[in-house]
Design a protein around this motif. Structure first.
Motif, PDB file in Angstrom:
ATOM      1  N   ALA A   1       0.839  -1.109   0.391  1.00 34.22           N
ATOM      2  CA  ALA A   1       0.252  -0.481  -0.366  1.00 34.22           C
ATOM      3  C   ALA A   1       0.586   1.061  -0.339  1.00 34.22           C
ATOM      4  O   ALA A   1       2.177   1.269   0.636  1.00 34.22           O
ATOM      5  CB  ALA A   1      -1.515  -0.072   1.668  1.00 34.22           C
ATOM      6  N   TRP A   2       0.489   2.223  -0.650  1.00 34.85           N
ATOM      7  CA  TRP A   2       0.859   3.791  -0.651  1.00 34.85           C
ATOM      8  C   TRP A   2       0.064   4.818  -0.870  1.00 34.85           C
ATOM      9  O   TRP A   2      -1.348   4.442  -1.703  1.00 34.85           O
ATOM     10  CB  TRP A   2       1.883   3.480  -2.113  1.00 34.85           C
ATOM     11  CG  TRP A   2       1.892   3.541  -3.727  1.00 34.85           C
ATOM     12  CD1 TRP A   2       2.007   2.479  -4.002  1.00 34.85           C
ATOM     13  CD2 TRP A   2       1.270   4.512  -4.189  1.00 34.85           C
ATOM     14  NE1 TRP A   2       1.398   2.384  -5.099  1.00 34.85           N
ATOM     15  CE2 TRP A   2       0.322   4.116  -5.535  1.00 34.85           C
ATOM     16  CE3 TRP A   2       0.955   5.841  -4.329  1.00 34.85           C
ATOM     17  CZ2 TRP A   2       0.736   4.691  -6.820  1.00 34.85           C
ATOM     18  CZ3 TRP A   2       0.378   6.292  -5.374  1.00 34.85           C
ATOM     19  CH2 TRP A   2       0.099   6.068  -6.372  1.00 34.85           C
ATOM     20  N   THR A   3       0.713   5.303  -1.061  1.00 33.46           N
ATOM     21  CA  THR A   3      -0.349   7.505  -1.205  1.00 33.46           C
ATOM     22  C   THR A   3       1.130   8.304  -1.678  1.00 33.46           C
ATOM     23  O   THR A   3       1.770   8.018  -0.457  1.00 33.46           O
ATOM     24  CB  THR A   3      -0.944   7.077   0.352  1.00 33.46           C
ATOM     25  OG1 THR A   3      -1.958   6.509   0.803  1.00 33.46           O
ATOM     26  CG2 THR A   3      -1.378   8.870   0.299  1.00 33.46           C
ATOM     27  N   TRP A   4       0.109   8.834  -2.207  1.00 30.34           N
ATOM     28  CA  TRP A   4       0.824  10.513  -2.621  1.00 30.34           C
ATOM     29  C   TRP A   4      -0.026  11.651  -2.322  1.00 30.34           C
ATOM     30  O   TRP A   4      -0.230  11.358  -2.766  1.00 30.34           O
ATOM     31  CB  TRP A   4       1.662  10.082  -3.889  1.00 30.34           C
ATOM     32  CG  TRP A   4       2.019  11.237  -5.034  1.00 30.34           C
ATOM     33  CD1 TRP A   4       1.821  11.815  -5.510  1.00 30.34           C
ATOM     34  CD2 TRP A   4       3.906  11.288  -4.405  1.00 30.34           C
ATOM     35  NE1 TRP A   4       2.416  13.140  -5.799  1.00 30.34           N
ATOM     36  CE2 TRP A   4       3.998  12.835  -5.501  1.00 30.34           C
ATOM     37  CE3 TRP A   4       4.712  11.002  -3.863  1.00 30.34           C
ATOM     38  CZ2 TRP A   4       4.864  13.479  -6.230  1.00 30.34           C
ATOM     39  CZ3 TRP A   4       5.435  12.030  -4.389  1.00 30.34           C
ATOM     40  CH2 TRP A   4       5.841  13.208  -5.219  1.00 30.34           C
ATOM     41  N   VAL A   5       1.124  12.681  -1.789  1.00 28.23           N
ATOM     42  CA  VAL A   5      -0.137  13.743  -1.572  1.00 28.23           C
ATOM     43  C   VAL A   5       0.558  15.021  -2.404  1.00 28.23           C
ATOM     44  O   VAL A   5       2.825  14.821  -2.216  1.00 28.23           O
ATOM     45  CB  VAL A   5       0.142  13.698  -0.265  1.00 28.23           C
ATOM     46  CG1 VAL A   5      -1.000  15.378  -0.500  1.00 28.23           C
ATOM     47  CG2 VAL A   5      -0.760  12.840   0.106  1.00 28.23           C
ATOM     48  N   GLU A   6       0.512  15.310  -2.746  1.00 28.17           N
ATOM     49  CA  GLU A   6       1.193  16.492  -3.380  1.00 28.17           C
ATOM     50  C   GLU A   6       0.945  17.583  -4.327  1.00 28.17           C
ATOM     51  O   GLU A   6      -0.251  17.804  -4.948  1.00 28.17           O
ATOM     52  CB  GLU A   6       1.885  15.855  -5.244  1.00 28.17           C
ATOM     53  CG  GLU A   6       2.432  17.115  -6.560  1.00 28.17           C
ATOM     54  CD  GLU A   6       2.173  16.456  -7.785  1.00 28.17           C
ATOM     55  OE1 GLU A   6       2.867  15.158  -8.545  1.00 28.17           O
ATOM     56  OE2 GLU A   6       1.440  16.685  -8.335  1.00 28.17           O
ATOM     57  N   THR A   7       1.721  18.963  -4.862  1.00 29.15           N
ATOM     58  CA  THR A   7       1.321  20.258  -4.773  1.00 29.15           C
ATOM     59  C   THR A   7       1.985  20.812  -5.898  1.00 29.15           C
ATOM     60  O   THR A   7       3.315  20.935  -6.277  1.00 29.15           O
ATOM     61  CB  THR A   7       1.266  21.547  -3.592  1.00 29.15           C
ATOM     62  OG1 THR A   7       0.864  20.908  -2.445  1.00 29.15           O
ATOM     63  CG2 THR A   7       1.200  22.740  -3.661  1.00 29.15           C
ATOM     64  N   ARG A   8       1.006  20.943  -7.060  1.00 27.92           N
ATOM     65  CA  ARG A   8       1.604  21.519  -7.903  1.00 27.92           C
ATOM     66  C   ARG A   8       1.278  23.171  -8.216  1.00 27.92           C
ATOM     67  O   ARG A   8       0.410  23.481  -8.375  1.00 27.92           O
ATOM     68  CB  ARG A   8       1.508  20.677  -9.087  1.00 27.92           C
ATOM     69  CG  ARG A   8       2.736  21.467 -10.236  1.00 27.92           C
ATOM     70  CD  ARG A   8       1.634  20.261 -11.612  1.00 27.92           C
ATOM     71  NE  ARG A   8       0.624  20.921 -12.246  1.00 27.92           N
ATOM     72  CZ  ARG A   8      -0.203  20.975 -13.173  1.00 27.92           C
ATOM     73  NH1 ARG A   8       0.409  19.612 -13.883  1.00 27.92           N
ATOM     74  NH2 ARG A   8      -1.523  21.105 -13.431  1.00 27.92           N
TER      75      ARG A   8
END
Length: 236
Positions: free
Chosen positions: A158-165
């Motif tokens: 399981a993985w989670t990616w949180v990003e701001t661009r």
């Protein structure tokens, strides 16, 4: 270690700027196009995703076909070349919905990915969900993204990616962009990844990109080391 491929230098000499092929946004329905279908082809010096390399630092190519409905629904199929767990091609099908409200744009989707001819014992398929919130602030546009998979590809669970661009115009046809994200994952290292670069619309259908990609765990292996990447996208 910084890798600057020879043809990056050639691109710098030949072009005034470059565009974001590896951080593609889903197309929106445009009644003036006369067709709900869009097509994309491209490639680059390194297949970077979430700051890390999926091609072992080697060049890659990709292609995508997408259907966009007036309701905001879309569906697409794509492929990209990689170098991971014995596989050299990753394929994907995706379905999603784009909508607006309260001054924000939203994009939510679910996708299924396969890695062709992966090594025996490697998990060669995964389901991923993605949710974007976007808004223009003056001349800039902002995007907040969350991605999650309950069981990732390869040995990753399981993985989670949180990003701001953030993207903003620099001059006619030229824009800058900065992306920062955090990936938390089971059975693989957690890390912060980023990219920063410039984008240039060479023609109405051709974009070019030059961007630096990196992570805060470059000592974990080549895939996490920083690299300068050039890419091209043709969309029609």
């Amino acid at each position: 270690m910084c890798r600057v491929p020879a043809f990056v230098s050639a691109l710098l000499l030949a072009l005034p700027g470059l565009a974001y092929a590896q951080d593609r946004d889903n197309a929106r329905y445009d009644p003036e196009r006369g067709s709900p279908w869009t097509f994309e082809l491209g490639g680059g010096t390194d297949n970077r995703s979430k700051g890390a390399s999926k091609s072992g630092g080697d060049a890659y190519v990709f292609g995508e076909v997408q259907y966009n409905a007036a309701s905001g629904f879309y569906a697409d199929a794509e492929f990209e070349t990689i170098d991971s767990a014995g596989s050299t091609v990753e394929t994907e099908v995706e379905a999603g919905w784009q909508f607006s409200g309260g001054g924000f744009d939203f994009d939510t989707s679910v996708s299924h990915k396969w890695r062709l001819n992966a090594d025996a014992g490697q998990d060669d398929a995964a389901v991923e969900v993605q949710f974007d919130v976007m808004r223009d602030v003056g001349a800039a546009d902002l995007r907040f993204r969350v991605e999650h998979s309950p069981d990732g590809l390869g040995s990753t669970e399981a993985w989670t990616w949180v990003e701001t661009r953030v993207r903003w115009p620099l001059m006619d046809r030229l824009e800058g962009a900065v992306t920062v994200g955090r990936r938390e994952q089971d059975n693989a290292p957690d890390y912060t990844g980023w990219s920063a670069g410039v984008a240039y619309a060479l023609t109405d259908i051709t974009e070019l990109e030059l961007a630096w990609h990196g992570t805060d765990i470059g000592d974990e292996g080549e895939q996490y080391e920083g690299a300068l990447v050039a890419a091209v996208l043709i969309a029609f």
